[in-house]
Design a protein around this motif. Structure first.
Motif, short mmCIF file in Angstrom:
data_model
loop_
_atom_site.label_atom_id
_atom_site.label_comp_id
_atom_site.label_asym_id
_atom_site.label_seq_id
_atom_site.Cartn_x
_atom_site.Cartn_y
_atom_site.Cartn_z
N GLU A 117 5.36 0.96 -45.32
CA GLU A 117 4.78 -0.50 -44.96
C GLU A 117 5.18 -0.15 -43.15
O GLU A 117 5.98 0.18 -42.74
CB GLU A 117 5.97 -1.48 -45.29
N GLY A 118 4.24 -1.09 -42.78
CA GLY A 118 4.17 -0.94 -41.11
C GLY A 118 3.78 0.07 -40.42
O GLY A 118 3.68 -0.04 -39.18
N ARG A 119 3.29 0.83 -40.94
CA ARG A 119 2.49 2.28 -40.43
C ARG A 119 1.14 2.07 -40.86
O ARG A 119 0.64 1.48 -41.60
CB ARG A 119 2.97 3.52 -41.01
N ASP A 120 0.18 2.56 -39.99
CA ASP A 120 -1.32 2.77 -40.17
C ASP A 120 -1.54 4.17 -40.59
O ASP A 120 -0.61 5.00 -40.16
CB ASP A 120 -2.20 2.17 -39.34
N ALA A 121 -2.89 4.54 -40.98
CA ALA A 121 -3.21 5.70 -41.37
C ALA A 121 -2.96 6.85 -40.14
O ALA A 121 -3.04 8.02 -40.62
CB ALA A 121 -4.52 5.76 -41.86
N SER A 122 -3.16 6.51 -39.03
CA SER A 122 -3.05 7.41 -37.93
C SER A 122 -1.54 7.80 -37.83
O SER A 122 -1.23 8.99 -37.15
CB SER A 122 -3.66 6.76 -36.39
N GLN A 123 -0.52 7.37 -38.55
CA GLN A 123 0.68 7.60 -38.40
C GLN A 123 1.52 8.35 -39.50
O GLN A 123 2.34 8.45 -39.91
CB GLN A 123 1.68 6.35 -38.17
N LEU A 124 0.37 8.86 -40.59
CA LEU A 124 0.61 9.52 -41.79
C LEU A 124 1.53 10.73 -41.41
O LEU A 124 1.35 11.59 -40.43
CB LEU A 124 -0.52 9.83 -42.57
N ASP A 125 2.46 11.07 -42.02
CA ASP A 125 3.18 12.38 -42.02
C ASP A 125 2.79 13.10 -43.37
O ASP A 125 3.35 12.67 -44.30
CB ASP A 125 4.65 12.00 -42.18
N HIS A 126 2.00 14.31 -42.99
CA HIS A 126 1.71 14.89 -44.16
C HIS A 126 2.81 16.13 -44.49
O HIS A 126 3.18 16.86 -43.59
CB HIS A 126 0.38 15.87 -43.59
N PRO A 143 -5.84 1.22 -54.46
CA PRO A 143 -4.41 0.96 -53.66
C PRO A 143 -3.46 1.61 -53.81
O PRO A 143 -2.40 2.09 -52.84
CB PRO A 143 -4.49 -0.73 -53.75
N LEU A 144 -2.90 1.93 -54.98
CA LEU A 144 -1.57 2.38 -55.18
C LEU A 144 -1.54 3.90 -55.11
O LEU A 144 -0.43 4.56 -55.43
CB LEU A 144 -1.04 2.08 -56.58
N HIS A 145 -2.56 4.60 -54.69
CA HIS A 145 -2.66 5.98 -54.13
C HIS A 145 -2.34 6.20 -52.85
O HIS A 145 -2.55 7.02 -52.27
CB HIS A 145 -3.95 6.64 -54.73
N VAL A 146 -2.36 5.01 -52.13
CA VAL A 146 -1.56 5.14 -50.86
C VAL A 146 -0.25 4.39 -51.12
O VAL A 146 0.04 3.16 -50.72
CB VAL A 146 -2.56 4.17 -49.70
N GLY A 147 0.71 4.91 -51.39
CA GLY A 147 2.00 4.68 -51.80
C GLY A 147 2.84 4.38 -50.72
O GLY A 147 2.84 4.76 -49.50
#
Length: 276
Positions: free
Chosen positions: A91-100, A144-148
């Motif tokens: 929560e509070g992040r967007d996709a540009s802040q994904l940690d892979h 939606p729930l596959h973006v956990g």
């Protein structure tokens, strides 16, 4: 039904710890709906590229393969591929802040398999595996729930009573809402395809997975049951009660995501096979 042994050499696929959480999206009907509509929307050149790989099979048959093969004992299906179905976005992040993570996720897998589809030296089995994952992952990222959010395994740990049956919120969105309509995948595809307007088709057409992830994350925050009628805390001892009211509210959201996934699958494949 398509079956083959994945050829892993040279693909740079990482192995992961055996404790990965299971994650399925949309269930077989949802994936077939998405693939069926996408197949109808492909341009002629892209359709020909795909026919060269499938050799008489269809995207619909291929779309469920990454889930079906997870009962196979091969370590690729048991250990390597499970993270390829989802991403984690707190929560509070967007996709540009994904940690892979080191084991990869849906975004890194999509990039990998897109490269395979574009690789003229890849053989037919490698390309078929790649096509299966590309079609599957695009649909997964629209659930939606596959973006956990990183707290409850994508709603798997959020327990509900779905029309009196103990389930979890992830399953409700995977299959419960779809099965509740009592339609075959072709009937569902016909309806959603018919209901998608030209303006929606234009607005949804795109190939950037980060956009889809942000959309799913935004919707994710709205689908957890919170009204007073939906008793319970989401634990196995106190599941939240869901029935007609939740289905009525959630089904249009689910169907919109399915329709969007179909349009984006077509857009992504056309982008992947584009020639200068």
């Amino acid at each position: 039904m398509i079956r083959f042994s994945p050829i892993l050499a040279g693909l740079g696929l990482a192995t992961i710890l055996a404790g990965a959480a299971p994650a399925y999206a949309w269930g077989p009907i949802g994936h077939r709906v998405s693939a069926e509509i996408a197949q109808r929307k492909l341009d002629g050149r892209t359709s020909a590229e795909i026919e060269k790989i499938l050799r008489g099979e269809t995207l619909v048959e291929l779309a469920t393969l990454p889930d079906e093969m997870r009962s196979d004992s091969n370590s690729f299906w048991q250990k390597t591929s499970p993270p390829y179905h989802y991403v984690t976005l707190p929560e509070g992040r967007d996709a540009s802040q994904l940690d892979h993570p080191p084991q990869g996720d849906a975004v890194t897998a999509l990039e990998l398999y897109t490269q395979v589809l574009r690789d003229s030296s890849a053989d037919i089995d490698q390309k078929k595996l790649a096509l299966a994952f590309v079609v599957h992952i695009v649909a997964d990222l629209h659930m939606p729930l596959h973006v956990g959010n990183g707290t409850d395994r994508g709603g798997n740990d959020f327990k509900v009573l779905w029309f009196g049956e103990l389930q979890n919120l992830h399953w409700v969105w995977d299959e419960g809402l779809i099965l509740h309509q009592q339609l075959s995948f072709t009937e569902y595809a016909d309806r959603l395809d018919h209901d998608t307007s030209p303006d929606e088709m234009i607005a949804w057409w795109g190939h950037n997975p980060l956009d889809w992830i942000d959309e799913s994350a935004e919707l994710r925050g709205k689908i957890y049951p919170v009204t007073s009628e939906e008793q319970g805390t989401g634990t196995e001892e106190s599941p939240v009660i869901l029935s007609w009211d939740y289905a009525y509210r959630a089904t249009p959201q689910m169907e919109r995501r399915l329709a969007q996934s179909a349009v984006r699958t077509a857009a992504y494949l056309e982008w992947t096979f584009a020639h200068d």
